[in-house]
Write an enzyme that holds these catalytic residues in place. Structure first.
Site, PDB file in Angstrom:
ATOM      1  N   PHE A 504       0.805  -1.215   0.000  1.00 11.64           N
ATOM      2  CA  PHE A 504       0.000   0.000   0.000  1.00 11.64           C
ATOM      3  C   PHE A 504       0.836   1.262   0.000  1.00 11.64           C
ATOM      4  CE2 PHE A 504      -2.750  -3.189   2.023  1.00 11.64           C
ATOM      5  CZ  PHE A 504      -3.727  -3.218   1.049  1.00 11.64           C
ATOM      6  N   LYS A 521       2.653   7.638   6.240  1.00 10.57           N
ATOM      7  CA  LYS A 521       2.463   6.577   5.260  1.00 10.57           C
ATOM      8  C   LYS A 521       2.004   7.195   3.948  1.00 10.57           C
ATOM      9  CE  LYS A 521       0.402   2.058   4.830  1.00 10.57           C
ATOM     10  NZ  LYS A 521       1.213   1.087   5.525  1.00 10.57           N
ATOM     11  N   ASP A 616      -5.140  -8.345   7.805  1.00 12.23           N
ATOM     12  CA  ASP A 616      -3.708  -8.562   7.608  1.00 12.23           C
ATOM     13  C   ASP A 616      -2.974  -8.569   8.942  1.00 12.23           C
ATOM     14  OD1 ASP A 616      -1.442  -9.062   6.154  1.00 12.23           O
ATOM     15  OD2 ASP A 616      -1.063  -6.965   5.671  1.00 12.23           O
TER      16      ASP A 616
END
Ligand SMILES: *[C@@H]1O[C@H](CO)[C@@H](O)[C@H](O)[C@H]1NC(C)=O
Ligand SMILES: *[C@@H]1O[C@H](CO)[C@@H](O)[C@H](O)[C@H]1NC(C)=O
Ligand SMILES: *[C@@H]1O[C@H](CO)[C@@H](O)[C@H](O)[C@H]1NC(C)=O
Ligand SMILES: *[C@@H]1O[C@H](CO)[C@@H](O)[C@H](O)[C@H]1NC(C)=O
Ligand SMILES: *[C@@H]1O[C@H](CO)[C@@H](O)[C@H](O)[C@H]1NC(C)=O
Ligand SMILES: *[C@@H]1O[C@H](CO)[C@@H](O)[C@H](O)[C@H]1NC(C)=O
Ligand SMILES: *[C@@H]1O[C@H](CO)[C@@H](O)[C@H](O)[C@H]1NC(C)=O
Ligand SMILES: *[C@@H]1O[C@H](CO)[C@@H](O)[C@H](O)[C@H]1NC(C)=O
Ligand SMILES: *[C@@H]1O[C@H](CO)[C@@H](O)[C@H](O)[C@H]1NC(C)=O
Ligand SMILES: *[C@@H]1O[C@H](CO)[C@@H](O)[C@H](O)[C@H]1NC(C)=O
Ligand SMILES: *[C@@H]1O[C@H](CO)[C@@H](O)[C@H](O)[C@H]1NC(C)=O
Ligand SMILES: *[C@@H]1O[C@H](CO)[C@@H](O)[C@H](O)[C@H]1NC(C)=O
Length: 833
Positions: A504, A521, A616
């Site tokens: 991602f 991020k 995840d």
């Protein structure tokens, strides 16, 4: 497939009439000897699973005749006839039977492709598209007399029921060959082929093999180097070996699962299942795991890196040979010099000698020449004297030089102890002036630069203050901050300190003007619209719990989407559990981490307004603060990423060992998928090792099976414990943890406890009875001879060696996912529509 231009979809009534009147073969599964197929006409297999006709992949301007999945909404090719010779006009081209052969002719009736049978059958032959995806030419009167079939000439897909092996009589083999790229179905560079030794090789140009499955083990029913097959229980492989042929074939137990096995143009073999909910092919197995292990993946003079998102770049002094192909994810054309070498150019006016550019932390190509020279200077000279030499390395007084194109150069992360220094030969103009002069320039330059940088910082900080007063960083919905991109660029020093990354996007360390340290991020390819993105972000922003990483803010400027999280000083738990260097986590800390993580997940599953499934859970996503309090990271990404989410998830690396079986079979994912992953992770908390490891000798080590058996047979649980703890653990807690882990990884979702119960069990509030060994683990136990389980005596050397094989893979993906659920029972994948 050109759906938009296909009148079938636009004018069904008109076309129906047109077809009834003019094209009798449409919709049928057969071409008879006097019939042709052209333009938009298709054959559809009797059960409707496959269709055959003219198609074009992606935005290609060429047409191919091939077989496609008929019940799958994403055009997916199962076989292509004329890969090498595409057609420009499908309306003038025809597929027909001519002199007993199947042929494709172009507008001038010139053959483009033919089955090339030397002794064609009778004039009454016909071709039938079967519901297994096999297109067979057969005797018109006796359909069990197959004259030719597409199963014997696969392209990139191995369908259930087809053979992939060797015909010993004709000395030919069925092999899968990749397509060239997304838009070109011509045979690419990569193939998979059965060897006489009953193992599969992956080939580059049929000359270099870069991966092997290891020989078939008939007893365990696995390939010796493919331990993953053990968890792959939807495929039933069988091996046939007799005097005429040796081959593998497989069936899929559950006929409602649509699955395919392909040689991808990336050089990986992949297994995928169709998920109707997301309308995506879900990748559940691939080899080699690391893209950089694919031979020639980045082409000549390309450099591969597992930690960049596209893997490939050109070496310094080189540019992409074919940017178009690079854009289609086909990097095999590699890179070309921007400036020709001076060596060997007699016409050069200024016959300057070539120079060397230093590359650090590299994995050099294989097969160098090793001239016998005594010093680095001589090694350099040895390379310089040969105009074919393109690079050299000098290490431990061994000189290595490489001739011609450089393949398989890999860049490791800075500081990686496996990294070597490689000197790349370039034209003098590509390499800055000689080192001596350079030194002074650099020193003077860096003093100057430092002053400028200091000034810049002052100016920037000033600007920031000014901006945060009335500027662009402002408070958004709830307590979230909306950052400007430039602010985050400054905070992360232009994204210089990378903390990790995965499918991602990458995560960088940053410092806000008020000195708060954050993790930023950078999301890749978010497909959500601006408004929806902001809505989802603000939802995640409201989720706060002591065991969840807090989202502080975000940035959304056009394509630039970033998330700003609290920074966790102690990183992720995998670094503490699996690294030999780090301090050992004692039992109590491990137990508290397990409990905290369970509480965080319980909150996500049961307590927040919109239930979130993480999807995840793995050690890489459990972060630790200064007090070693666990914080679950990266929840909520699914809604945030929109459609892109499932694409990324399906291609993500390092996740497999934690995925629940329902991910493979494609049923709707519920919170119980997180419970499974959590259980797998608990085993690792106990053992301090990765669950599934393959050691250098190719043996498979699978800890959960051994643990589950030991648990159910009433063995000494302390033997399961990380040897570094020296049997120092609370026996009752250890028992509870092992039992919970074993319950969590049950095959059936209903047998796994909800996260809330896991918390109660770990707290000691709820008792837990003895679990049974899950079927998927039992399968492994039945094959014990082939599988060596960890024992206390297994040397740490062996396991650390195995670790180095797997750790890079898992450290890659930091990405996580989660999604909303409408109902308590679970969620459907339809949300993404
Ligand atoms: C094709 O041949 C069959 C049998 O020879 C005949 O019945 C049929 O009418 C023919 N079809 C066309 C379209 O010519
Ligand atoms: C085809 O091209 C269009 C526009 O260039 C692009 O948006 C689309 O994603 C492409 N489709 C595929 C399948 O590559
Ligand atoms: C058909 O193929 C032949 C031989 O390759 C070529 O000369 C001819 O131009 C092609 N015709 C069409 C209409 O593409
Ligand atoms: C058929 O033979 C022609 C000429 O020998 C050859 O070019 C072509 O590749 C062959 N086709 C197949 C499918 O083998
Ligand atoms: C059809 O072919 C098969 C295999 O060659 C043969 O065994 C069978 O007898 C044939 N049937 C008829 C009706 O000719
Ligand atoms: C089969 O072909 C391979 C190369 O393709 C060759 O090495 C081998 O000797 C052949 N075997 C037979 C029995 O012809
Ligand atoms: C696997 O396939 C073989 C051969 O087709 C068959 O005999 C066997 O029963 C199958 N096993 C399972 C578990 O389906
Ligand atoms: C191998 O082929 C021969 C000739 O076609 C056939 O008689 C024999 O039964 C075949 N052997 C096997 C094991 O299929
Ligand atoms: C087959 O798969 C479907 C969905 O993928 C599932 O609902 C069904 O229970 C499975 N059947 C068996 C026998 O496993
Ligand atoms: C490749 O893609 C990049 C960005 O997507 C674009 O800027 C570039 O023009 C493309 N190059 C070619 C040759 O299509
Ligand atoms: C040789 O050098 C000259 C002048 O530097 C340059 O123009 C020419 O392209 C070079 N030739 C080759 C084959 O590199
Ligand atoms: C350089 O490579 C060419 C082509 O591969 C070869 O013919 C030549 O002998 C090589 N020269 C040296 C000095 O190795």
């Amino acid at each position: 497939m050109d759906i938009e231009n296909n009148p079938w979809f636009q004018l069904p009534l008109l076309l129906l009439c047109f077809c009834l009147c003019i094209c009798p073969s449409l919709g049928a599964d057969t071409i008879a000897a006097n019939e042709t197929l052209s333009g938009d006409q298709t054959l559809v297999s009797s059960g409707g699973d496959f269709k055959l006709g003219f198609f074009r992949p992606g935005n290609s301007s060429f047409w191919y005749v091939g077989i496609l999945y008929n019940k799958v909404s994403v055009p997916t090719v199962a076989w292509v006839a004329n890969g090498e010779k595409p057609i420009f006009d499908r309306f003038s081209a025809q597929l027909k039977i001519s002199d007993g052969n199947l042929v494709i002719v172009n507008g001038s009736q010139s053959p483009v492709w033919s089955t090339n049978l030397t002794s064609p059958g009778s004039s009454s032959v016909k071709a039938v598209l079967g519901d297994n995806g096999n297109f067979a030419l057969m005797d018109g009167l006796n359909s069990s007399q197959i004259i030719w079939q597409s199963f014997d000439h696969p392209s990139n897909t191995w369908l259930p029921g087809a053979k992939l092996g060797i015909n010993k009589r004709t000395n030919t083999s069925q092999l899968l060959t990749s397509f060239k790229n997304e838009e070109d179905a011509a045979p690419g560079l990569f193939s998979v082929q059965l060897q006489p030794s009953s193992e599969y090789y992956l080939w580059w140009k049929m000359t270099e093999h870069y991966w092997t499955s290891g020989p078939w083990d008939p007893k365990a029913k696995i390939f010796s180097l493919v331990p993953d097959m053990l968890r792959n229980y939807i495929y039933n492989f069988s091996y046939v070996d007799n005097e005429n042929e040796s081959y593998f074939t497989y069936s899929v137990d559950n006929t409602s699962i649509l699955s395919r096995f392909i040689m991808d143009f990336s050089g990986q073999v992949q297994q995928l299942t169709w998920l109707e909910g997301t309308k995506q092919w879900n990748l559940f197995w691939s080899q080699p795991r690391q893209m950089c292990e694919v031979y020639g993946f980045c082409g000549p003079f390309g450099v591969c890196s597992e930690s960049t998102d596209n893997f490939c770049q050109c070496l310094h002094g080189f540019t992409q040979t074919s940017p178009n192909e690079w854009n289609l994810s086909d990097r095999s054309g590699g890179c070309s010099r921007t400036t020709n070498l001076n060596c060997g150019n007699n016409t050069a006016v200024n016959s300057q000698k070539d120079r060397f550019h230093t590359l650090s932390y590299m994995n050099p190509p294989g097969d160098p020449q090793t001239p016998d020279v005594g010093s680095e200077k001589q090694c350099e000279a040895a390379c310089l004297d040969n105009c074919n030499c393109t690079a050299y390395a000098y290490e431990g007084s061994i000189c290595s030089i490489w001739m011609g194109d450089l393949f398989n150069v890999q860049q490791y992360n800075p500081g990686d102890s496996n990294g070597k220094t490689l000197y790349l030969r370039l034209a003098a103009s590509e390499v800055p002036d000689s080192p001596k002069k350079n030194n002074t320039v650099i020193i003077a330059g860096s003093v100057g630069a430092a002053a400028v940088a200091a000034l810049l910082v002052i100016v920037l900080l000033g600007a920031w203050r000014w901006r945060s007063r009335g500027g662009r960083t402002k408070s958004a919905e709830g307590s979230l901050l909306a950052f400007g991109y430039r602010d985050l660029q400054a905070a992360t020093k232009n994204f210089s300190e990378r903390l990790g990354g995965g499918g991602f996007g990458s995560v960088f360390k940053g410092t806000l003007p008020d000195s708060t340290i954050v993790a930023v991020k950078k999301l890749e390819s978010v497909s959500q619209g601006e408004k929806q993105f902001r809505t989802e972000v603000s939802t995640i922003g409201t989720i706060q719990h002591v065991n969840l990483v807090r989202l502080r803010g975000f940035c959304s400027e056009g394509n630039k989407k970033l998330l700003v999280y609290d920074y966790m000083q102690n990183g992720s738990i995998d670094a503490h559990l699996f690294s030999q260097e780090s301090k050992i986590l004692d039992w109590n800390t491990r137990y508290q981490i397990a409990l905290g993580t369970a509480r965080g997940l319980t909150y996500l599953h049961e307590k927040c307004r919109d239930c979130i499934i993480h999807c995840d859970i793995k050690p890489e996503n459990i972060l630790l603060d200064t007090e070693f309090c666990p914080k679950v990271a990266d929840f909520g990404l699914a809604k945030l990423m929109g459609r892109e989410f499932s694409r990324v998830l399906t291609t993500m690396r390092g996740t497999r060992g934690y995925l629940a079986p329902e991910w493979i079979t494609g049923v709707a994912i519920t919170a119980k998928a997180d419970v499974y992953s959590y259980g797998m992770m608990l085993f690792e908390f106990v053992s301090g090792r990765r669950n599934s490891e393959q050691s250098g000798d190719g043996k498979v080590h699978f800890f959960p099976t051994w643990a589950a058996k030991k648990l159910t047979e009433g063995g000494d649980l302390l033997e399961l414990l990380d040897p570094r703890l020296g049997r120092d653990a609370d026996m009752e807690e250890l028992t509870r943890m092992c039992r919970v882990a074993c319950w969590c990884v049950q095959d059936e979702e209903r047998d796994r406890p909800p996260m809330g119960q896991v918390v109660q069990i770990l707290e000691g509030v709820l008792d837990v009875n003895m679990p049974r060994v899950p079927r998927s683990l039992q399968v492994l136990a039945d094959n014990q001879e082939q599988i060596v389980f960890f024992t206390e005596s297994s040397s740490s050397g062996q396991s650390s060696q195995a670790k180095s094989n797997t750790s890079t893979a898992s450290s890659q993906s930091k990405s996580t996912t989660s999604m909303n659920s409408n109902t308590e029972a679970g969620m459907s994948w339809g949300h993404f529509d």
